[in-house]
Write an enzyme that holds these catalytic residues in place. Structure first.
Site, PDB file in Angstrom:
ATOM      1  N   LYS A 205      58.527 -10.972  39.543  1.00 18.91           N
ATOM      2  CA  LYS A 205      59.881 -11.381  39.950  1.00 18.91           C
ATOM      3  C   LYS A 205      60.160 -10.941  41.381  1.00 18.91           C
ATOM      4  O   LYS A 205      60.928 -11.602  42.097  1.00 18.91           O
ATOM      5  CB  LYS A 205      60.910 -10.827  38.968  1.00 18.91           C
ATOM      6  CG  LYS A 205      60.948  -9.301  38.850  1.00 18.91           C
ATOM      7  CD  LYS A 205      61.943  -8.650  39.766  1.00 18.91           C
ATOM      8  CE  LYS A 205      61.930  -7.144  39.626  1.00 18.91           C
ATOM      9  NZ  LYS A 205      62.922  -6.476  40.505  1.00 18.91           N
TER      10      LYS A 205
ATOM     11  N   THR B 269      67.073 -10.446  40.940  1.00 20.97           N
ATOM     12  CA  THR B 269      66.360 -10.104  42.172  1.00 20.97           C
ATOM     13  C   THR B 269      66.293 -11.276  43.144  1.00 20.97           C
ATOM     14  O   THR B 269      66.263 -11.084  44.360  1.00 20.97           O
ATOM     15  CB  THR B 269      64.945  -9.606  41.841  1.00 20.97           C
ATOM     16  OG1 THR B 269      65.020  -8.645  40.794  1.00 20.97           O
ATOM     17  CG2 THR B 269      64.294  -8.949  43.046  1.00 20.97           C
TER      18      THR B 269
END
Length: 345
Positions: free
Chosen positions: A206, A263
């Site tokens: 991620k 994120t």
């Protein structure tokens, strides 16, 4: 009436932003010691009750003990080994060395079976190993019990007492139960899993996808492009994770989709910020020299190396590596992604 479980004795090793935030949470209900390798930093935190370097403005609980003496940090755990928990708040780059230090100390303290959980996200740069592989090699104790704590979480918000949901993944009941006892409650929810590899791959990839989303935003490619990157990035993460033995459904949860969305879109994301700066035309060396540290930059090449060894395609990760390390212009990398052949989803 049954008695409530005895309080834990918790040692958090690593006084970065996340280690400090978790230590603050644990100290509100359990005896907790935060260990900082830097003695000057530890003294300053103990005196000011603030981690000015990593969490400025967040007040540390008075009950939280802070030390730069590793023996002093572990000593309270030795007094109650059945109620001990060790949280490793160090980055991937420091995980091996920290585990070697623990391996030299824990057996003599009667803590060989104490639950150890780590919070770092990424692949080791030189070996392309995941954190659980690093721990297994460095800790090297037959009775060791470990697990990974992850999820969509900015340390600053956790330190401020804002709501957060995390996942503890381990094959050991004692690890899952210990992490839940230490952290679950008030604004913190902890969910349990046995899919260590899946949680770790989600946490690593991620960050790389977030760099890609930042680049797209820096190029002003629009929200459609960002949504496409998040969606195809999730598919990339899942494909890679399954190849490493993970469960596909893990990537639909907190440590997959949840952490990716946070994120890739959050203003506090250092990985997205690096991408934004790249997209705006700044050089990576200048960005890193300004003090920004982003795990997605550190682990992108290692992740790609590991994927290639498994014959797994990671086109977004490959594009990020081309921009960060091979001098490819961001728009050229985007064009290469768009030029890929059409395929079924």
């Amino acid at each position: 009436m049954s008695r409530p479980p005895a309080p834990l004795s918790v040692a958090v090793l690593g006084a970065g932003s996340w280690g400090t935030a978790l230590a603050a949470v644990a100290s509100r209900r359990h005896r907790t010691v935060l260990w900082a390798r830097d003695a000057t930093q530890a003294d300053a935190m103990a005196n000011t009750r603030e981690n000015a370097r990593y969490l400025p403005g967040s007040r540390l609980p008075g009950a939280l003990a802070i030390t730069s003496d590793l023996s002093a940090a572990l000593a309270p755990l030795a007094a109650a080994p059945g109620h001990a928990l060790i949280i490793l708040g160090v980055p991937v780059a420091g995980l091996h060395a920290t585990c070697l230090e623990l391996a030299a100390r824990l057996p003599d303290l009667g803590l060989a079976q104490a639950p150890v959980i780590w919070t770092c996200k990424g692949f080791e740069a030189d070996t392309a190993r995941l954190p659980h592989e690093i721990v297994a090699d460095a800790l090297a104790m037959p009775d060791a019990r470990g697990g990974v704590l992850s999820g969509p979480s900015f340390a600053r918000e956790v330190a401020q007492g804002l709501p957060v949901a995390l996942t503890i993944a381990s094959s050991h009941d004692a690890v899952r139960e210990g992490a839940t006892r230490a952290l679950h409650g008030a604004a913190v929810r902890v969910y349990a899993s046995t899919d260590v590899a899946g949680v770790e791959v989600g946490g690593a990839l991620k960050n790389v996808i977030a760099v890609a989303c930042g680049i797209a935003d820096g190029l002003a490619l629009g929200t459609n492009a960002r949504a496409a990157l998040i969606t195809r990035g999730l598919a990339e993460m899942t494909r890679f994770g399954v190849a490493l033995g993970a469960q596909a459904e893990t990537f639909a949860g907190l440590t997959g989709l949840g952490d990716l969305v946070l994120t890739a879109t959050g203003d506090l994301s250092r990985n997205r910020r690096v991408g934004l700066e790249i997209g705006a035309g700044r050089k990576l060396s200048d960005i890193l020299a300004s003090g920004i540290t982003a795990e997605g930059v550190r682990c992108a090449r290692a992740a790609l190396q590991r994927a290639r060894s498994l014959n797994v395609e990671l086109p977004i990760t490959e594009a990020v590596c081309a921009v960060l390390f091979d001098g490819v212009a961001p728009m050229t990398a985007v064009s290469a992604l768009l030029a890929r052949e059409a395929r079924e989803e």
